[in-house]
Design a protein around this motif. Structure first.
Motif, PDB file in Angstrom:
ATOM      1  N   ARG A   2       0.840  -1.193   0.000  1.00 26.65           N
ATOM      2  CA  ARG A   2       0.000   0.000   0.000  1.00 26.65           C
ATOM      3  C   ARG A   2       0.882   1.252   0.000  1.00 26.65           C
ATOM      4  NH1 ARG A   2      -3.655   1.041   3.912  1.00 26.65           N
ATOM      5  NH2 ARG A   2      -5.132   1.768   2.334  1.00 26.65           N
ATOM      6  N   ILE A   3       0.661   2.088  -1.010  1.00 25.90           N
ATOM      7  CA  ILE A   3       1.535   3.233  -1.281  1.00 25.90           C
ATOM      8  C   ILE A   3       0.683   4.486  -1.423  1.00 25.90           C
ATOM      9  CG2 ILE A   3       3.237   4.187  -2.891  1.00 25.90           C
ATOM     10  CD1 ILE A   3       3.592   1.190  -3.856  1.00 25.90           C
ATOM     11  N   ASP A   4       0.942   5.489  -0.593  1.00 24.29           N
ATOM     12  CA  ASP A   4       0.222   6.766  -0.628  1.00 24.29           C
ATOM     13  C   ASP A   4       1.240   7.857  -0.931  1.00 24.29           C
ATOM     14  OD1 ASP A   4      -1.194   9.124  -0.100  1.00 24.29           O
ATOM     15  OD2 ASP A   4      -2.184   8.335   1.682  1.00 24.29           O
ATOM     16  N   ALA A  25       0.577   6.709   9.337  1.00 30.62           N
ATOM     17  CA  ALA A  25       0.631   6.020   8.048  1.00 30.62           C
ATOM     18  C   ALA A  25       0.855   4.522   8.237  1.00 30.62           C
ATOM     19  CB  ALA A  25       1.737   6.622   7.191  1.00 30.62           C
ATOM     20  N   ARG A  26       1.810   4.191   9.095  1.00 29.75           N
ATOM     21  CA  ARG A  26       2.089   2.772   9.330  1.00 29.75           C
ATOM     22  C   ARG A  26       0.917   2.099  10.034  1.00 29.75           C
ATOM     23  NH1 ARG A  26       3.578  -1.298   6.878  1.00 29.75           N
ATOM     24  NH2 ARG A  26       4.702  -2.906   8.047  1.00 29.75           N
ATOM     25  N   LEU A  30       0.016   1.393   5.690  1.00 31.56           N
ATOM     26  CA  LEU A  30       0.812   1.825   4.537  1.00 31.56           C
ATOM     27  C   LEU A  30       2.228   1.270   4.617  1.00 31.56           C
ATOM     28  CD1 LEU A  30      -0.352   5.526   4.169  1.00 31.56           C
ATOM     29  CD2 LEU A  30      -0.759   3.665   2.546  1.00 31.56           C
ATOM     30  N   ASP A  31       2.777   0.965   3.446  1.00 25.70           N
ATOM     31  CA  ASP A  31       4.164   0.516   3.331  1.00 25.70           C
ATOM     32  C   ASP A  31       5.070   1.627   2.810  1.00 25.70           C
ATOM     33  OD1 ASP A  31       3.735  -2.472   3.839  1.00 25.70           O
ATOM     34  OD2 ASP A  31       2.320  -2.066   2.219  1.00 25.70           O
ATOM     35  N   LEU A  33       5.005   6.032   2.080  1.00 26.51           N
ATOM     36  CA  LEU A  33       4.313   7.311   2.204  1.00 26.51           C
ATOM     37  C   LEU A  33       5.201   8.428   1.670  1.00 26.51           C
ATOM     38  CD1 LEU A  33       1.831   8.925   3.391  1.00 26.51           C
ATOM     39  CD2 LEU A  33       3.352   9.408   5.332  1.00 26.51           C
ATOM     40  N   LEU A  55       8.019   1.100   7.072  1.00 22.70           N
ATOM     41  CA  LEU A  55       7.496   2.189   6.248  1.00 22.70           C
ATOM     42  C   LEU A  55       8.639   2.878   5.514  1.00 22.70           C
ATOM     43  CD1 LEU A  55       4.932   3.915   5.519  1.00 22.70           C
ATOM     44  CD2 LEU A  55       5.702   5.498   7.307  1.00 22.70           C
ATOM     45  N   SER A 244      -3.560   8.780  -4.235  1.00 26.55           N
ATOM     46  CA  SER A 244      -3.081   9.408  -3.013  1.00 26.55           C
ATOM     47  C   SER A 244      -4.236   9.931  -2.183  1.00 26.55           C
ATOM     48  CB  SER A 244      -2.140  10.579  -3.352  1.00 26.55           C
ATOM     49  OG  SER A 244      -1.194  10.229  -4.340  1.00 26.55           O
ATOM     50  N   GLY A 257      -3.955   6.727   3.321  1.00 31.56           N
ATOM     51  CA  GLY A 257      -4.223   5.424   2.734  1.00 31.56           C
ATOM     52  C   GLY A 257      -5.579   5.296   2.079  1.00 31.56           C
ATOM     53  N   THR A 260      -4.502   4.761  -3.077  1.00 30.94           N
ATOM     54  CA  THR A 260      -3.133   4.254  -3.149  1.00 30.94           C
ATOM     55  C   THR A 260      -2.650   4.124  -4.592  1.00 30.94           C
ATOM     56  OG1 THR A 260      -3.943   1.968  -3.051  1.00 30.94           O
ATOM     57  CG2 THR A 260      -3.287   3.002  -0.960  1.00 30.94           C
TER      58      THR A 260
END
Length: 283
Positions: A2-4, A25-26, A30-31, A33, A55, A244, A257, A260
């Protein structure tokens, strides 16, 4: 994965410190940010120093641009903030933000709103003073019920009674500055209709020719039909597609998140920026 790739802290107009942004974020799964504060990189060090395990932080910025007299925002990633030409423009933009905010406070006072510059400045942790800080001051003064009410023609929307223009880059110049500093650019929320504007396809085509790397298609302010159109446009122009949250903390409901980016598009941006030190976390 998961990428934001679009978020804000209180280094600009978000409501949470950079360290809290990365922790949230974590916690939100999310992985990767990107921290993309408006016209400043002031939050990078704090975010990097508080980075939770698992992260990856993508250093970024949201640059203020102007196209045909309307606001246009450009996301820049993975650049060297010390590059002289880019650093000089960022300083000029931030300085003008203060001048503009003071002018809007003066206009609001002329309209009978009991806000002061000290109130606004106390809400802006960093140098990037923006309209959301003014909106929050207006709420605190009891002039409006919520910050959304500020962004209307009655108050500080573009063209509104208390609005003031400020210095902004031509988008092609923004792309050139970021590319010269080793980074890549993605066009931010080009179909955010509730903000009162859309970026025409011919403008996107021109920016692609100038070196634009991607389009932010999946954004909370984009309707499904606009997302589909932007994906088709990105495919035709050979651009990456990003998704995003554009999270601003309390102002946007802590939505990290919410949207993504696909890993392949993220890797494409990394390759365009020639960065070997940022990769997807191992799963």
């Amino acid at each position: 994965m998961r990428i934001d790739l679009h978020s804000h802290s209180d280094a600009s107009d978000g409501t949470r410190p950079p360290a809290e942004v990365v922790r949230r974020a974590r916690a939100n799964g999310l992985d990767v940010l990107a921290l993309t504060d408006h016209d400043t990189v002031a939050g990078w060090d704090e975010a990097a120093g508080a980075l939770p395990e698992g992260l990856t932080l993508v250093p970024g910025i949201e640059l203020s641009c102007r196209q045909d007299g309307r606001s246009l925002h450009m996301l820049g990633y993975l650049f060297d903030p010390a590059a002289p030409d880019l650093a000089a423009e960022l300083a000029r933009i931030r300085d003008d933000r203060v001048i503009r905010a003071r002018a809007m406070v003066d206009r609001l006072r002329e309209l009978g709103v009991d806000v002061t510059w000290d109130m606004v400045r106390s809400l802006a942790r960093g140098e990037a003073v923006g309209r959301p800080h003014i909106a929050r001051a207006m709420v605190a003064a009891g002039a409006i019920r919520d910050t959304d009410e500020a962004f209307t023609p009655r108050w500080i929307a573009q063209g509104g009674r208390a609005h003031a223009e400020r210095y902004a880059l031509e988008p092609e110049r923004a792309i050139g500055l970021v590319r010269a500093a080793g980074g890549v650019c993605v066009l931010a929320h080009p179909r955010a209709r509730r903000r009162g504007y859309v970026v025409a396809d011919e403008v996107v085509e021109r920016l692609a020719a100038a070196g634009l790397a991607g389009i932010e298609a999946d954004h909370p302010d984009h309707a499904p039909e606009d997302r589909a159109h932007l994906r088709d446009l990105a495919s035709a122009l050979d651009l990456a597609v990003t998704g995003s949250s554009d999270d601003h903390g309390d102002l946007t409901g802590d939505r990290l998140g919410a949207e993504t980016t696909a890993p392949a598009d993220y890797e494409r941006l990394l390759a365009g920026a020639r960065r070997d030190d940022l990769r997807l976390p191992e799963t």
